[in-house]
Design a protein around this motif. Structure first.
Motif, PDB file in Angstrom:
ATOM      1  N   GLY A  42      -4.458   9.348 -49.928  1.00 41.49           N
ATOM      2  CA  GLY A  42      -3.347   8.544 -49.424  1.00 41.49           C
ATOM      3  C   GLY A  42      -2.460   9.265 -48.432  1.00 41.49           C
ATOM      4  O   GLY A  42      -1.307   8.865 -48.219  1.00 41.49           O
ATOM      5  N   ILE A  43      -2.967  10.329 -47.805  1.00 44.68           N
ATOM      6  CA  ILE A  43      -2.190  11.098 -46.841  1.00 44.68           C
ATOM      7  C   ILE A  43      -2.627  10.699 -45.434  1.00 44.68           C
ATOM      8  O   ILE A  43      -3.809  10.810 -45.099  1.00 44.68           O
ATOM      9  CB  ILE A  43      -2.406  12.614 -47.051  1.00 44.68           C
ATOM     10  CG1 ILE A  43      -1.977  13.016 -48.475  1.00 44.68           C
ATOM     11  CG2 ILE A  43      -1.632  13.424 -46.014  1.00 44.68           C
ATOM     12  CD1 ILE A  43      -2.382  14.426 -48.864  1.00 44.68           C
ATOM     13  N   PRO A  44      -1.726  10.226 -44.600  1.00 44.95           N
ATOM     14  CA  PRO A  44      -2.117   9.776 -43.257  1.00 44.95           C
ATOM     15  C   PRO A  44      -2.563  10.952 -42.386  1.00 44.95           C
ATOM     16  O   PRO A  44      -1.942  12.007 -42.371  1.00 44.95           O
ATOM     17  CB  PRO A  44      -0.842   9.133 -42.712  1.00 44.95           C
ATOM     18  CG  PRO A  44       0.275   9.771 -43.474  1.00 44.95           C
ATOM     19  CD  PRO A  44      -0.283  10.057 -44.830  1.00 44.95           C
ATOM     20  N   ALA A  45      -3.663  10.741 -41.678  1.00 47.08           N
ATOM     21  CA  ALA A  45      -4.173  11.770 -40.772  1.00 47.08           C
ATOM     22  C   ALA A  45      -4.870  11.096 -39.606  1.00 47.08           C
ATOM     23  O   ALA A  45      -5.621  10.130 -39.785  1.00 47.08           O
ATOM     24  CB  ALA A  45      -5.144  12.690 -41.502  1.00 47.08           C
ATOM     25  N   LYS A  46      -4.623  11.587 -38.403  1.00 45.12           N
ATOM     26  CA  LYS A  46      -5.262  11.055 -37.206  1.00 45.12           C
ATOM     27  C   LYS A  46      -6.514  11.863 -36.909  1.00 45.12           C
ATOM     28  O   LYS A  46      -6.486  13.106 -36.915  1.00 45.12           O
ATOM     29  CB  LYS A  46      -4.297  11.141 -36.022  1.00 45.12           C
ATOM     30  CG  LYS A  46      -4.827  10.515 -34.735  1.00 45.12           C
ATOM     31  CD  LYS A  46      -3.754  10.538 -33.659  1.00 45.12           C
ATOM     32  CE  LYS A  46      -4.240   9.815 -32.398  1.00 45.12           C
ATOM     33  NZ  LYS A  46      -3.173   9.777 -31.364  1.00 45.12           N
ATOM     34  N   ASP A  47      -7.615  11.172 -36.670  1.00 44.08           N
ATOM     35  CA  ASP A  47      -8.856  11.869 -36.352  1.00 44.08           C
ATOM     36  C   ASP A  47      -8.741  12.610 -35.038  1.00 44.08           C
ATOM     37  O   ASP A  47      -8.191  12.083 -34.058  1.00 44.08           O
ATOM     38  CB  ASP A  47     -10.010  10.869 -36.267  1.00 44.08           C
ATOM     39  CG  ASP A  47     -10.932  10.989 -37.463  1.00 44.08           C
ATOM     40  OD1 ASP A  47     -11.531  12.059 -37.620  1.00 44.08           O
ATOM     41  OD2 ASP A  47     -11.022  10.017 -38.238  1.00 44.08           O
ATOM     42  N   VAL A  48      -9.281  13.827 -35.008  1.00 44.12           N
ATOM     43  CA  VAL A  48      -9.298  14.604 -33.776  1.00 44.12           C
ATOM     44  C   VAL A  48     -10.007  13.825 -32.678  1.00 44.12           C
ATOM     45  O   VAL A  48      -9.578  13.835 -31.509  1.00 44.12           O
ATOM     46  CB  VAL A  48      -9.978  15.966 -34.011  1.00 44.12           C
ATOM     47  CG1 VAL A  48     -10.257  16.665 -32.684  1.00 44.12           C
ATOM     48  CG2 VAL A  48      -9.120  16.858 -34.887  1.00 44.12           C
ATOM     49  N   SER A  49     -11.072  13.109 -33.031  1.00 43.54           N
ATOM     50  CA  SER A  49     -11.819  12.343 -32.025  1.00 43.54           C
ATOM     51  C   SER A  49     -10.966  11.227 -31.421  1.00 43.54           C
ATOM     52  O   SER A  49     -11.089  10.916 -30.230  1.00 43.54           O
ATOM     53  CB  SER A  49     -13.094  11.765 -32.632  1.00 43.54           C
ATOM     54  OG  SER A  49     -12.795  10.928 -33.739  1.00 43.54           O
ATOM     55  N   ASP A  50     -10.083  10.621 -32.212  1.00 40.02           N
ATOM     56  CA  ASP A  50      -9.174   9.591 -31.661  1.00 40.02           C
ATOM     57  C   ASP A  50      -8.155  10.231 -30.728  1.00 40.02           C
ATOM     58  O   ASP A  50      -7.759   9.638 -29.715  1.00 40.02           O
ATOM     59  CB  ASP A  50      -8.451   8.870 -32.807  1.00 40.02           C
ATOM     60  CG  ASP A  50      -9.392   8.023 -33.647  1.00 40.02           C
ATOM     61  OD1 ASP A  50     -10.449   7.614 -33.114  1.00 40.02           O
ATOM     62  OD2 ASP A  50      -9.086   7.775 -34.826  1.00 40.02           O
TER      63      ASP A  50
END
Length: 497
Positions: A42-50
Motif C-alpha cells: 500500500g505504499i505509492p511508488a512511481k515506476d522508473v519506466s513511467d
C-alpha cells in the motif's frame, strides 16, 4: 518534490524505510520487484519506466540506465539546475540500492551463462553516481543504515558528514562486488585467479607493530580479527599473531585441550580429564615460557581455572565461554585480555613480500599414515604420535616435538638444522625435570640423516612420525629398526616459516 529511488534485491527493512519517506512527503521511484513489494504494502511508488518514458527491456537488463535517472543523481544543485530543468530531470536526493547476489550465487556451481545474469550493472552505476555527488545525495547500500536514514528524514535531512560516510561505504561495497566478479572470472579453470583482489573492513589502528617503532593496524569483521576483548588492554599486533597460532592448533585437538603459545610457537600443549587438568599440564611443560603467554582452551572456563590463570601472568586467554564468577575474578588482572573463541573462518593465507604477495591455500588434511619400520607403534605410541603430529604443524621450522599421548614433553623449534631442534627439545624438558623416556617424536619434515633419530632415541624416545621423502630414507629406516624405533611416514610436510 524531493525524490528517493528505491531498487533493492534484499528487501529487508525496505517497507519501513519507504513508509517513513512517504510520511515525510518524499516521492518514491522504483522498479521491478521492489515496486511490486511497495504497492502490495500500500505504499505509492512511481515506476522508473513511467518517469523515463522508456520501458524495462532486455529481460530487465536495462531499467535505470537513463539520463533522467543518472542526471537526477549526478546533477549539482545550484550548478546544473538549468540543464536539469531543460531536459525534465528531477532531483533524486536519496538512493537506496543493493545488488544482485553475485557472491552468493558464484558458490553454487552455476554455468557461466546463468551466473553472469547475477552481475548487476544498473545498481553499481547508480551507486557510484550518487556517491560521487554525496554533497547533494544520500546513498544507502546496507539495510543496517536504514535506521540512520529514517532518523535523518524525520529530523529534516542528512548532514554532509552522514552523506560522505554513506558514500564511502557505498564505494567500498562496489569495490568488493567488482573484486568478487574479477576473482571469479580470472579464476575460471584455474586454482588461483590471474589477478587476486581482496578487501577487509573494520580497520583499527594498533598501538604499534611487532616493535614500538613500527606502525600497525588490524582489519577484519569475523574470526580472530573481528574479536573485541571482554576485558584488558587493547590487543597488540603480536597478540593477534599468537592468538591465531594458539587457536589454530587448539581447534585440531579433541576433548579438554589447552595450547600455550609464546612468540608464535607452542610452548605447552596438553589434553586432560577436565579443562583445569589440561591447563596445568600444558603450563608445566615450560612454566618459564608460559609466563606472559597466550593461552587457548577448548572448553568453558570456570573459577578453578580462573584462579590458576590469576596466579601467574597471561597476556591473552581465549576460550569458548567464561562463567560470570570467573570473569569477575579475572578482572583483578586488568591488563589480561579475554577473548571468546570464534567459529573458524576458512580463508587463503596471504603474506606480503617486496612488490607483491604470496597466497597459500591448505586443503583439508587427509590422514594417510604408513608404518615403514619393522615394529608398528603400540596403541599408546599411536595416540602420542597423533598429538605430536598436530603440534609440529604449528611450530616454526625446523621443528621436533616430543610428546606422550596427553601432552608435549619437549619442544625444539626454529633451528637451522633438525639435530639442534632435537637437542633443544631434550634440553628444555630436562630444565623442568622431565624425562624423554617413552616419548614419541614428531618432525615437520623428513630426516635427511639418521642423526636426529639417534639423538632422540638416546634420550628415550621410542617412536617417530615424519613425512618421509629423503633420498636417505632407507638409511634412517635401517637405524630405526636397529634401535627398535617404530616409524611412521605421513607423506605430508609441515614447514612453517
Amino acid at each position: 518534490m524531493t525524490l528517493a529511488l528505491l531498487s533493492v534485491w534484499d528487501k529487508t527493512g525496505i517497507l519501513d524505510l519507504a513508509r517513513v519517506l512517504t510520511a515525510n512527503n518524499i516521492g518514491i521511484l522504483s522498479s521491478g520487484g521492489t515496486a511490486k513489494a511497495l504497492r502490495e504494502a500500500g505504499i505509492p511508488a512511481k515506476d522508473v519506466s513511467d518517469y523515463t518514458g522508456f520501458p524495462e527491456m532486455m529481460d530487465g537488463r536495462v531499467k535505470t540506465l537513463h539520463p533522467k535517472v543518472h542526471g537526477g543523481l549526478l546533477g549539482r544543485r545550484g550548478t546544473d539546475d538549468d540543464v536539469m530543468m531543460k531536459h525534465g530531470i528531477e532531483r533524486i536526493d536519496i538512493l537506496c540500492v543493493n545488488l544482485y547476489p553475485f557472491e552468493e550465487m558464484s558458490k553454487k556451481d552455476l554455468p557461466l551463462e546463468e551466473l553472469i545474469e547475477f552481475v548487476d550493472i544498473g545498481g553499481p552505476a547508480m551507486i557510484r553516481a550518487a556517491s560521487k555527488n554525496y554533497k547533494d545525495v544520500a546513498v544507502l547500500t546496507d539495510p543496517a543504515d536504514y535506521p540512520l536514514a529514517i532518523e535523518a528524514v524525520k529530523s529534516g535531512g542528512f548532514t554532509e558528514e552522514q552523506r560522505l560516510h554513506l558514500a564511502a561505504k557505498a564505494f567500498t561495497r562496489t569495490a568488493a562486488y567488482d573484486a568478487a566478479i574479477s576473482n571469479y572470472l580470472n579464476g575460471i579453470d584455474k586454482e588461483f585467479p590471474d589477478v587476486y583482489t581482496v578487501q577487509f573492513g573494520n580497520g583499527r589502528k594498533l598501538r604499534y607493530g611487532e616493535n614500538p617503532h613500527q606502525l600497525a593496524a588490524v582489519y577484519g569483521t569475523s574470526g580472530i580479527a573481528g574479536q573485541t576483548a571482554l576485558q584488558g588492554k587493547e590487543m597488540s599486533y603480536n597478540n593477534y599473531l599468537d592468538v591465531h597460532a594458539a587457536v589454530s592448533l587448539c581447534r585440531e585437538l579433541d576433548g579438554f585441550a589447552t595450547v600455550i603459545v609464546k612468540h608464535n610457537n607452542p610452548c605447552g600443549v596438553a589434553l586432560g580429564k577436565n579443562q583445569l587438568e589440561s591447563y596445568l599440564k600444558a603450563r608445566d611443560v615450560d612454566p618459564v615460557s608460559a609466563y606472559g603467554s597466550v593461552v587457548a582452551m577448548s572448553t568453558h572456563v570456570d573459577t578453578e581455572i580462573a584462579k590458576e590463570i590469576c596466579s601467574t601472568f597471561v597476556e591473552v586467554l581465549i576460550a569458548p565461554s567464561f562463567s560470570d564468577e570467573a570473569r569477575e575474578m579475572m578482572k583483578t588482572k586488568q591488563n589480561m585480555r579475554l577473548l571468546i573463541l570464534p567459529p573458524v573462518v576458512p580463508a587463503d593465507e596471504i603474506r606480503t613480500i617486496d612488490g607483491g604477495i604470496l597466497v597459500q591455500r591448505t586443503p583439508a588434511y587427509t590422514e594417510d599414515w604408513k608404518v615403514v619400520s619393522k615394529r608398528a607403534p603400540t596403541a599408546d605410541e599411536a595416540e602420542a604420535l597423533k598429538l605430536a603430529w598436530k603440534v609440529v604443524k604449528y611450530a616454526k621450522s625446523n621443528a621436533i616435538i616430543y610428546a606422550n599421548k596427553t601432552e608435549t614433553v619437549g619442544i625444539g623449534v626454529g633451528q637451522m638444522n633438525r639435530v639442534d631442534s632435537a637437542k633443544l627439545g631434550i634440553q628444555k624438558a630436562a630444565e623442568f625435570g622431565r624425562t624423554m623416556k617413552g616419548t614419541v617424536i614428531g618432525s615437520d619434515a623428513f630426516l635427511p640423516f639418521a642423526d636426529t633419530l639417534e639423538v632422540a632415541a638416546a634420550a628415550g624416545a621410542t617412536a617417530l612420525i615424519q613425512p618421509g621423502g629423503s633420498i636417505r630414507d632407507n638409511e634412517v629406516l635401517e637405524k630405526a629398526d636397529e634401535l627398535g624405533i617404530a616409524m611412521v611416514f605421513t607423506g605430508t610436510r609441515h614447514f612453517r616459516h
